[in-house]
Write a protein that holds these residues in place. Sequence first.
Motif, PDB file in Angstrom:
ATOM      1  N   ILE A 154      37.741   0.326  35.761  1.00  0.00           N
ATOM      2  CA  ILE A 154      36.802   0.411  34.648  1.00  0.00           C
ATOM      3  C   ILE A 154      36.626   1.874  34.232  1.00  0.00           C
ATOM      4  N   LYS A 155      36.647   2.124  32.919  1.00  0.00           N
ATOM      5  CA  LYS A 155      36.487   3.477  32.379  1.00  0.00           C
ATOM      6  C   LYS A 155      35.071   3.997  32.644  1.00  0.00           C
ATOM      7  N   VAL A 156      35.006   5.268  32.998  1.00  0.00           N
ATOM      8  CA  VAL A 156      33.740   5.954  33.238  1.00  0.00           C
ATOM      9  C   VAL A 156      33.715   7.215  32.381  1.00  0.00           C
ATOM     10  N   ASP A 157      32.701   7.357  31.533  1.00  0.00           N
ATOM     11  CA  ASP A 157      32.500   8.567  30.746  1.00  0.00           C
ATOM     12  C   ASP A 157      31.512   9.467  31.474  1.00  0.00           C
ATOM     13  N   PHE A 158      31.673  10.782  31.316  1.00  0.00           N
ATOM     14  CA  PHE A 158      30.725  11.715  31.931  1.00  0.00           C
ATOM     15  C   PHE A 158      30.463  12.877  30.988  1.00  0.00           C
ATOM     16  N   GLU A 159      29.320  13.516  31.223  1.00  0.00           N
ATOM     17  CA  GLU A 159      28.947  14.721  30.490  1.00  0.00           C
ATOM     18  C   GLU A 159      28.138  15.608  31.429  1.00  0.00           C
ATOM     19  N   LEU A 160      28.534  16.869  31.547  1.00  0.00           N
ATOM     20  CA  LEU A 160      27.787  17.853  32.316  1.00  0.00           C
ATOM     21  C   LEU A 160      27.073  18.748  31.313  1.00  0.00           C
ATOM     22  N   THR A 161      25.755  18.891  31.476  1.00  0.00           N
ATOM     23  CA  THR A 161      24.964  19.637  30.506  1.00  0.00           C
ATOM     24  C   THR A 161      24.201  20.797  31.152  1.00  0.00           C
ATOM     25  N   ALA A 162      23.783  21.735  30.298  1.00  0.00           N
ATOM     26  CA  ALA A 162      23.009  22.905  30.728  1.00  0.00           C
ATOM     27  C   ALA A 162      21.628  22.865  30.086  1.00  0.00           C
ATOM     28  N   ASP A 163      20.684  23.541  30.734  1.00  0.00           N
ATOM     29  CA  ASP A 163      19.328  23.640  30.188  1.00  0.00           C
ATOM     30  C   ASP A 163      19.200  24.891  29.326  1.00  0.00           C
ATOM     31  N   ASN A 164      17.985  25.155  28.865  1.00  0.00           N
ATOM     32  CA  ASN A 164      17.765  26.279  27.959  1.00  0.00           C
ATOM     33  C   ASN A 164      17.914  27.643  28.634  1.00  0.00           C
ATOM     34  N   GLU A 165      18.035  27.666  29.959  1.00  0.00           N
ATOM     35  CA  GLU A 165      18.260  28.918  30.677  1.00  0.00           C
ATOM     36  C   GLU A 165      19.725  29.069  31.096  1.00  0.00           C
ATOM     37  N   GLY A 166      20.574  28.096  30.724  1.00  0.00           N
ATOM     38  CA  GLY A 166      21.991  28.144  31.061  1.00  0.00           C
ATOM     39  C   GLY A 166      22.344  27.551  32.408  1.00  0.00           C
ATOM     40  N   ASN A 167      21.343  27.037  33.121  1.00  0.00           N
ATOM     41  CA  ASN A 167      21.579  26.410  34.415  1.00  0.00           C
ATOM     42  C   ASN A 167      21.995  24.957  34.230  1.00  0.00           C
ATOM     43  N   LEU A 168      22.550  24.376  35.267  1.00  0.00           N
ATOM     44  CA  LEU A 168      22.910  22.963  35.193  1.00  0.00           C
ATOM     45  C   LEU A 168      21.669  22.124  34.935  1.00  0.00           C
ATOM     46  N   PHE A 169      21.796  21.149  34.044  1.00  0.00           N
ATOM     47  CA  PHE A 169      20.682  20.265  33.720  1.00  0.00           C
ATOM     48  C   PHE A 169      20.941  18.856  34.264  1.00  0.00           C
ATOM     49  N   GLU A 170      22.010  18.200  33.778  1.00  0.00           N
ATOM     50  CA  GLU A 170      22.323  16.860  34.261  1.00  0.00           C
ATOM     51  C   GLU A 170      23.821  16.627  34.296  1.00  0.00           C
ATOM     52  N   LEU A 171      24.217  15.753  35.201  1.00  0.00           N
ATOM     53  CA  LEU A 171      25.547  15.163  35.180  1.00  0.00           C
ATOM     54  C   LEU A 171      25.305  13.702  34.824  1.00  0.00           C
ATOM     55  N   ASP A 172      25.589  13.359  33.574  1.00  0.00           N
ATOM     56  CA  ASP A 172      25.392  11.986  33.101  1.00  0.00           C
ATOM     57  C   ASP A 172      26.698  11.226  33.269  1.00  0.00           C
ATOM     58  N   ILE A 173      26.607  10.063  33.891  1.00  0.00           N
ATOM     59  CA  ILE A 173      27.773   9.216  34.123  1.00  0.00           C
ATOM     60  C   ILE A 173      27.475   7.833  33.568  1.00  0.00           C
ATOM     61  N   TRP A 174      28.404   7.317  32.737  1.00  0.00           N
ATOM     62  CA  TRP A 174      28.239   5.995  32.145  1.00  0.00           C
ATOM     63  C   TRP A 174      29.474   5.160  32.427  1.00  0.00           C
ATOM     64  N   LYS A 175      29.340   4.169  33.261  1.00  0.00           N
ATOM     65  CA  LYS A 175      30.445   3.240  33.486  1.00  0.00           C
ATOM     66  C   LYS A 175      30.363   2.221  32.358  1.00  0.00           C
ATOM     67  N   VAL A 176      31.444   2.033  31.603  1.00  0.00           N
ATOM     68  CA  VAL A 176      31.358   1.304  30.339  1.00  0.00           C
ATOM     69  C   VAL A 176      30.895  -0.141  30.484  1.00  0.00           C
ATOM     70  N   ASP A 177      31.024  -0.729  31.672  1.00  0.00           N
ATOM     71  CA  ASP A 177      30.506  -2.091  31.864  1.00  0.00           C
ATOM     72  C   ASP A 177      29.139  -2.076  32.558  1.00  0.00           C
ATOM     73  N   PHE A 178      28.565  -0.887  32.735  1.00  0.00           N
ATOM     74  CA  PHE A 178      27.239  -0.675  33.336  1.00  0.00           C
ATOM     75  C   PHE A 178      27.150  -1.096  34.798  1.00  0.00           C
ATOM     76  N   SER A 179      28.284  -1.299  35.465  1.00  0.00           N
ATOM     77  CA  SER A 179      28.261  -1.636  36.891  1.00  0.00           C
ATOM     78  C   SER A 179      28.126  -0.353  37.709  1.00  0.00           C
ATOM     79  N   PRO A 180      27.725  -0.470  38.977  1.00  0.00           N
ATOM     80  CA  PRO A 180      27.591   0.721  39.815  1.00  0.00           C
ATOM     81  C   PRO A 180      28.924   1.442  40.012  1.00  0.00           C
ATOM     82  N   LEU A 181      28.865   2.761  40.077  1.00  0.00           N
ATOM     83  CA  LEU A 181      30.048   3.588  40.312  1.00  0.00           C
ATOM     84  C   LEU A 181      30.534   3.355  41.739  1.00  0.00           C
ATOM     85  N   ILE A 182      31.843   3.169  41.892  1.00  0.00           N
ATOM     86  CA  ILE A 182      32.423   2.997  43.220  1.00  0.00           C
ATOM     87  C   ILE A 182      32.693   4.358  43.849  1.00  0.00           C
ATOM     88  N   SER A 183      33.354   5.250  43.093  1.00  0.00           N
ATOM     89  CA  SER A 183      33.607   6.590  43.624  1.00  0.00           C
ATOM     90  C   SER A 183      33.913   7.576  42.499  1.00  0.00           C
TER      91      SER A 183
END
Length: 108
Positions: free
Chosen positions: A65-94
Amino acid sequence: MREITDKERQFVSILLKRSNHHVVIPEMVISMKDGRMGSISFDLKGDQSRTKQIIAGNFKDKDGIKVDFELTADNEGNLFELDIWKVDFSPLISLPNEKEIKITAQNN
């Protein structure tokens, strides 16, 4: 709040290297309520906001199953979130190894 796992740290490290974005990966994270798809927040105090995308892409989970991800930064340039979306909304295996990651967008 919990310690970042070795797999999460490795994945984020690969993404930072590919994006040429140099920041420290925090030791502690917050698991996001996303149906166990694997998203984590680095905003431990809840006082930052997403300012920019560092890098985004996709990979296939172990079940194909395809998994999309996005790594984002906050207003200070630090890491904010690692967003992961498995396209069928099932739990990530690895999380993937480096060769399995396809980058679709990056902002330096």
